[in-house]
Structures are given as C-alpha cells and as structure tokens.
Design a protein around this motif. Structure first.
Motif, short mmCIF file in Angstrom:
data_model
loop_
_atom_site.label_atom_id
_atom_site.label_comp_id
_atom_site.label_asym_id
_atom_site.label_seq_id
_atom_site.Cartn_x
_atom_site.Cartn_y
_atom_site.Cartn_z
N LYS A 176 -47.24 -5.18 7.35
CA LYS A 176 -47.10 -5.10 5.90
C LYS A 176 -48.00 -6.13 5.21
CE LYS A 176 -45.03 -3.25 2.32
NZ LYS A 176 -45.23 -1.82 2.00
N SER A 177 -48.09 -7.30 5.81
CA SER A 177 -48.95 -8.36 5.26
C SER A 177 -50.41 -7.94 5.31
CB SER A 177 -48.75 -9.65 6.05
OG SER A 177 -47.39 -10.05 6.03
N VAL A 192 -50.81 -2.04 14.63
CA VAL A 192 -50.03 -3.28 14.58
C VAL A 192 -48.57 -2.97 14.29
CG1 VAL A 192 -49.66 -5.41 13.27
CG2 VAL A 192 -51.97 -4.75 13.96
N LYS A 193 -48.34 -2.01 13.38
CA LYS A 193 -46.97 -1.62 13.05
C LYS A 193 -46.24 -1.06 14.28
CE LYS A 193 -44.27 1.30 9.91
NZ LYS A 193 -44.33 2.31 8.82
N LEU A 201 -46.82 -5.70 20.84
CA LEU A 201 -47.89 -6.09 19.94
C LEU A 201 -49.11 -6.61 20.70
CD1 LEU A 201 -48.89 -6.48 17.05
CD2 LEU A 201 -47.76 -8.72 17.01
N ASP A 202 -48.88 -7.35 21.79
CA ASP A 202 -50.00 -7.89 22.56
C ASP A 202 -50.86 -6.76 23.14
OD1 ASP A 202 -47.92 -7.10 24.18
OD2 ASP A 202 -48.20 -8.70 25.65
N THR A 203 -50.22 -5.70 23.64
CA THR A 203 -50.96 -4.57 24.20
C THR A 203 -51.77 -3.86 23.12
OG1 THR A 203 -49.20 -4.24 25.83
CG2 THR A 203 -50.74 -2.42 25.50
N MET A 204 -51.15 -3.66 21.96
CA MET A 204 -51.84 -3.00 20.86
C MET A 204 -53.03 -3.84 20.37
SD MET A 204 -50.70 -0.06 20.18
CE MET A 204 -49.30 1.03 20.43
N LEU A 205 -52.86 -5.14 20.33
CA LEU A 205 -53.94 -6.03 19.90
C LEU A 205 -55.11 -5.98 20.87
CD1 LEU A 205 -51.85 -9.11 18.70
CD2 LEU A 205 -53.16 -7.54 17.26
#
Length: 260
Positions: A176-177, A192-193, A201-205
């Motif tokens: 959201k940020s 990220v969502k 989140l680490d895998t997506m990043l």
C-alpha cells in the motif's frame, strides 16, 4: 549472508556498468557530431566564404547562415571556448552540490526518449535486488527500505522509498505504501502484496530482482540496436546538411556569376 553479499555486489555492478555503457554510446556520438560540426564551421567554411565573396552575389540562405556562424566563431572563439568550459564546470558543480538541480536532472532522465525506460528499470532493479538481499538476510523491513533508497541511483525513487519507509513505520502495509507514491509499477506492487499476504515476501522480492535485471539487459540490447542507426542517421543529417549548404552556391555558380 556473505555469499548473498558477493552476489549482490556482482549484480549491482553489472547493472550499473550496463546502464553506463548504454548511456555512453549516444553521448559519445553526439559529442563527436558536435566536434565535427565545429571543425567544419571553424576551419572549412572560411575557405568557401572567401571563394563565394569573389562572386559578388547574394548567397543562398543556408550558405549565408553558415558563413555568418563561421564569422562569429572566428571573431569570438575565445569567448565560445570559455563559455563552454564555464557551462561544463557549472553543470558539474550544480549537479554535485545543489539537490534541486540534481533532482531535476534525475526527473528528466526518467522521461528521456528511449533511455528513460532504461533508467527506470535500472533503478527498480537496484532497489529490488538490494531490498531482497537485506530482507532475506534478516534486516528489519524499515532499515532495508532506508538502505535500498540510498542505492536506487535516482532521487525520484529515493524520495519515494523514503516515503514508503515512513508509512511502513506507521503500520501501513508495504504494498500500500508503494502504491501511494505513484512511482512504482503495478506488477511490482501486486507481487509485493502477494508476498506479504502469503508470508513469502523474500521469495517474491528475489523474483522481482531477477525480473528487473533481465529487463535491464533486454532493454539495453534493444536500445543499442535502435540507437546505432539513429545516431548514424543524425550525424549524416548534420554533416550532410552542412555540406549541402556549402556546395549549394556551386550548383548555382552560373547564376551567381551572371548576376555578378
């Protein structure tokens, strides 16, 4: 962690070098074109001007403009070179010391034709890789955002990430940020969502970092294949236009002599 750091520095260095290489080529070509144009106007045009002066007739408008430019350059070469040096020195000092000026240049970089997409993807690639490396190593998300902002390489993205960091500190979700800044692409926000909602989140990043690094490489390859013919066409147009203007009176020499 040390292995991740070594891979991180290798990846970031590769991105930076590729962006510099892609930016250097058009800058070099434009500088070369400028040097050729200067040499023709300063050294070659006066010779033709003396020949045409003996005709005693009015020159075609393009030729007259070249002769006027050459006359001015001959009379003001010292001022011209001094002004060029002052401009380069002033630009360098302003870029290094004046934040607003540097920010304006970074804003302009993102909107350049062809190269703008490269600068955007380069900033996103550096942010994604840095944030992914720090977050997967256990660095708190607030601190990871703070450090990632500093290595983005573009003040527009740096400011946006600083805003994101403040929003996250106040309890707002990361995705959201990122969305509120209006700077980051929807794909990045969506991934990220998903990462936040699934606890991965680490895998997506990491996936985002790989994606944007590949995008930088693909964009650079496409740019080089497009820029090379464009730059050659630009140089040809500049030099060709000058030479045509120079030889235009010769094509009409009979008319000029007759008028004389």
């Amino acid at each position: 962690v040390l292995y991740k750091i070594s891979e991180y520095y290798k990846g970031i260095a590769e991105i930076i070098n590729k962006i510099k290489s892609a930016s250097f080529y058009p800058a070099f070509v434009l500088t070369t074109a400028g040097g050729i144009t200067f040499a023709i106007i300063y050294f070659l045009v006066p010779t033709f001007a003396q020949i045409y002066k003996s005709f005693g007739a009015a020159l075609p408008a393009p030729t007259q403009m070249l002769v006027n430019a050459s006359d001015w350059l001959q009379a003001n070469i010292g001022k011209f070179l001094l002004g060029l040096i002052i401009f380069v020195a002033s630009f360098t000092i302003l870029y290094k010391r004046v934040y607003k000026f540097r920010r304006a240049i970074h804003w302009l970089q993102l909107r350049l034709p062809l190269l703008g997409a490269l600068f955007k993807k380069g900033a996103l690639a550096k942010f994604s890789r840095t944030f992914a490396t720090l977050f997967s190593a256990g660095v708190p998300i607030e601190r990871a955002l703070e450090l990632s902002a500093k290595v983005a390489g573009n003040l527009i993205y740096q400011e946006a990430l600083e805003q994101v960091q403040q929003s996250v500190v106040h309890g707002e979700p990361l995705w959201k940020s990122l969305e509120k800044t209006g700077v980051f692409p929807q794909m990045l926000i969506a991934m990220v969502k998903i990462g936040e909602e699934t606890g991965r989140l680490d895998t997506m990043l990491e996936s985002l970092a790989d994606f944007y690094e590949d995008e930088v490489k693909t964009t650079i390859e496409g740019l080089i294949s497009m820029i090379e013919p464009l730059m050659m066409a630009l140089i040809g147009a500049i030099v060709g236009g000058i030479l045509i203007a120079l030889y235009l009176p010769i094509f009409k020499i009979g008319e000029l002599i007759q008028k004389g």
